[in-house]
Design a protein around this motif. Structure first.
Motif, short mmCIF file in Angstrom:
data_model
loop_
_atom_site.label_atom_id
_atom_site.label_comp_id
_atom_site.label_asym_id
_atom_site.label_seq_id
_atom_site.Cartn_x
_atom_site.Cartn_y
_atom_site.Cartn_z
N ALA A 1 9.03 32.80 1.23
CA ALA A 1 7.86 32.29 0.53
C ALA A 1 7.86 32.93 -0.85
N PHE A 2 7.78 32.10 -1.87
CA PHE A 2 7.78 32.68 -3.22
C PHE A 2 6.59 32.16 -4.00
N SER A 3 6.19 32.97 -4.99
CA SER A 3 4.98 32.72 -5.74
C SER A 3 5.30 32.73 -7.23
N GLY A 4 4.56 31.94 -7.99
CA GLY A 4 4.72 31.93 -9.44
C GLY A 4 3.48 31.36 -10.09
N GLY A 5 3.50 31.26 -11.42
CA GLY A 5 2.39 30.66 -12.14
C GLY A 5 1.44 31.68 -12.71
N VAL A 6 0.93 32.58 -11.86
CA VAL A 6 0.06 33.67 -12.31
C VAL A 6 0.48 34.93 -11.56
N ALA A 7 -0.03 36.06 -12.06
CA ALA A 7 0.33 37.34 -11.45
C ALA A 7 -0.14 37.40 -10.00
N LEU A 8 0.70 37.98 -9.16
CA LEU A 8 0.39 38.11 -7.75
C LEU A 8 -0.43 39.38 -7.51
N LEU B 1 5.96 38.04 0.54
CA LEU B 1 5.86 37.06 -0.53
C LEU B 1 6.63 37.55 -1.75
N ARG B 2 7.60 36.74 -2.16
CA ARG B 2 8.44 37.08 -3.32
C ARG B 2 7.86 36.45 -4.58
N GLN B 3 8.06 37.12 -5.71
CA GLN B 3 7.64 36.54 -6.98
C GLN B 3 8.84 35.97 -7.72
N ASP B 4 8.62 34.82 -8.35
CA ASP B 4 9.59 34.21 -9.24
C ASP B 4 9.00 34.13 -10.63
N TYR B 5 9.86 33.91 -11.60
CA TYR B 5 9.39 33.66 -12.96
C TYR B 5 10.08 32.41 -13.48
N GLY B 6 9.30 31.57 -14.07
CA GLY B 6 9.85 30.36 -14.69
C GLY B 6 8.85 29.83 -15.68
N SER C 1 13.97 33.74 -12.86
CA SER C 1 14.28 34.96 -12.10
C SER C 1 13.62 34.90 -10.73
N HIS C 2 14.17 35.69 -9.80
CA HIS C 2 13.69 35.70 -8.42
C HIS C 2 13.79 37.12 -7.88
N ASN C 3 12.72 37.58 -7.23
CA ASN C 3 12.71 38.92 -6.65
C ASN C 3 13.32 38.86 -5.25
N ASN C 4 14.58 39.25 -5.15
CA ASN C 4 15.25 39.28 -3.84
C ASN C 4 15.55 40.71 -3.41
N SER C 5 14.71 41.65 -3.87
CA SER C 5 14.90 43.05 -3.54
C SER C 5 14.94 43.27 -2.03
N ALA C 6 15.78 44.20 -1.61
CA ALA C 6 15.84 44.54 -0.20
C ALA C 6 14.55 45.20 0.27
N ASP C 7 13.77 45.70 -0.66
CA ASP C 7 12.51 46.35 -0.34
C ASP C 7 11.39 45.65 -1.11
N PRO C 8 10.99 44.45 -0.68
CA PRO C 8 9.97 43.70 -1.43
C PRO C 8 8.65 44.42 -1.53
N ASP C 9 8.33 45.30 -0.54
CA ASP C 9 7.08 46.04 -0.59
C ASP C 9 7.03 46.97 -1.78
N ALA C 10 8.15 47.62 -2.06
CA ALA C 10 8.20 48.55 -3.18
C ALA C 10 8.22 47.86 -4.52
N SER C 11 8.57 46.58 -4.53
CA SER C 11 8.71 45.88 -5.81
C SER C 11 7.85 44.63 -5.87
#
Length: 486
Positions: free
Chosen positions: A267-274, A290-295, A303-313
């Protein structure tokens, strides 16, 4: 060019991959065949290379097929918002000069008004009776720099800018997005955004199909807050694995009571800050981080946040994907020396706004696109958005230009002056507050009704504040930062 590339993933896709809406499912093989017939039929109707065609079609398989038929003949697809007002549609038509309008029967009245207001004499075609020709007809060979799509992005002028994208740019974006999200033929991708919204159109028309994934279009006559249980039931039944939406959508969906067994892998999110509470709600209620993307409309998926530790990032929009590049340019801000304006490059970045040399001079810095976002890079090179350097106010994933709202309010004689500011809101990103200097007696309700008749819902002020005078600098410039202190 896009049509030739469409044949590759659809030929490899299993018969179970295609487009789904409601009870209807169409495999890609049948869709491609219809695209070919429609392309031939449009040529027979005199539509051809370089012709802009306005599309009043909700995000759906109809939009997919119609857009790809236009791509195939070198025409330019121009998706418009089905909730846009008459004056907004006319303004967009004036900017682009469409050669035809294609509409669903339900939006035919709006299409007829668009033609009457801005393009008298051009044909109106309905999706229910689109002309079909010989699917084996010869289609033109198109270069990568052929314009394929017009989208619209608001700017500081108070009027929407036309964002052209070429075949090569759309293909680059689809490859970047499908690779970043690791889309596969067994994925079911939920497309819940409007077709005139950049992600809504691209996710359904080019990005999901690049990975051979199935697109599930969601639509319901009721607002999402009232139809969210139906949406969740559909996601469970259809085994949705990928979902992209703005934070407000996730907030509404996770507010549904009861339990549901979703199989979301992304699940990814964009448009406004999460916001952190929405991040936590998605993890708890939907069972995924929930991952954040930028476009952006101008650059598409970046860009796409695919960090192994999404909680930390969780606050990061990740690293640039594919060949996308980013740089942080020093910008006068109180956020510290590591924060600056983010400038980007990528193979899906537009070459420039249509017919707007002044805007292009402002938007580009030696080939780098000025995003207007303030950002910093963390120790791993991930992008963290820190604010905006431009006027645009983000409301539920839409970038609202306050000048457009102000100019609309000031067409009412009772409004002497107006200035619009955004105040942080956990659901929509910002609430719009219009500060108004009266020229005659008028109520807040009257002003909101006036705006609602002329502007899309996300542009209508949530609140009217009457003041004696706008705060201005000695040079007469409105001090917008002071508005939030009033």
């Amino acid at each position: 060019m896009i049509y030739d590339n469409l044949l590759v993933p659809t030929a490899r896709a299993p018969i179970t991959s295609g487009l789904r809406q409601g009870e209807e499912f169409t495999p890609y093989a049948a869709l491609v065949e219809r695209v070919g017939r429609l392309a031939a039929g449009l040529i027979e109707r005199g539509i051809g290379r370089g012709d802009p065609v306005a599309l009043l079609i909700p995000n759906s398989p109809d939009l997919f097929v119609t857009a790809h038929a236009l791509f195939a003949i070198g025409a330019i697809a121009m998706p418009l918002g089905e909730t846009a007002t008459r004056s907004e549609l006319a303004a967009l038509a004036y900017k682009t000069g469409p050669n035809a309008v294609i509409s669903t029967p339900g939006l035919a009245a709006a299409a007829e008004m668009l033609i009457a207001d801005a393009a008298p004499g051009i044909p109106l075609l309905l999706t229910s009776t689109l002309p079909e020709g010989n699917a084996t007809a010869q289609l033109p060979k198109l270069a990568g720099d052929t314009t394929a799509l017009y989208l619209f992005s608001s700017g500081s002028t108070g009027l929407p800018k036309v964002v052209p994208h070429t075949h090569a740019e759309l293909l680059a974006d689809s490859e970047r997005a499908s690779a970043a999200w690791e889309l596969q033929p067994d994925d079911i991708v939920l497309d819940i955004l409007p077709g005139n919204f950049s992600l809504g159109f691209l996710l359904g028309a080019t990005q999901a199909v690049a990975g051979g994934a199935t697109t599930l279009y969601w639509s319901d006559p009721l607002p999402l807050a009232l139809s969210r249980k139906k949406l969740l039931d559909t996601m469970v039944r259809e085994r949705v694995t990928v979902m992209g939406a703005v934070p407000a959508t996730y907030e509404i969906v996770t507010g549904q009571t009861g339990s549901f067994d979703l199989g979301l892998r992304l699940a990814f999110s964009g448009g406004v800050a999460l916001k952190r509470p929405i991040f936590e709600a998605v993890r708890e209620r939907l069972g995924t981080a929930l991952r954040q993307d930028y476009g952006s409309t101008e650059a598409s998926m970046f860009s796409h946040n695919n960090s192994a530790d999404p909680d930390a990032s969780w606050a990061s929009v990740g690293k640039p994907a594919g060949d996308a590049r980013v740089r942080i340019v020093p910008f006068e801000t109180e956020l510290g020396p590591s924060v600056g304006e983010m400038e980007i490059q990528s193979s899906s970045l537009m070459r420039g706004y249509l017919g707007d040399a002044v805007a292009n001079d402002e938007a580009f810095d030696e080939g780098w696109f000025r995003t207007g976002d303030l950002a910093s890079l963390d120790e791993e090179g991930r992008i963290v958005i820190r604010g905006r350097s431009k006027l645009l106010i983000e409301v539920s994933g839409y970038k609202v230009d306050p000048i457009e709202v102000e100019e609309t309010l000031m067409t009412l004689p009772a409004v002497a002056e107006a200035a619009v500011a955004g105040l942080p809101d956990s659901r929509s990103g910002n609430r719009l507050i219009a500060f108004v200097v009266k020229g005659a007696d008028v109520s807040a309700d009257e002003l909101i009704r006036y705006a609602r008749d002329r502007l899309s819902v996300q542009k209508v002020p949530d609140e009217i504040a009457f003041i004696d005078a706008l705060p201005r600098s000695p040079a007469g410039k409105v001090l917008r930062a002071r508005l939030r202190e009033l």
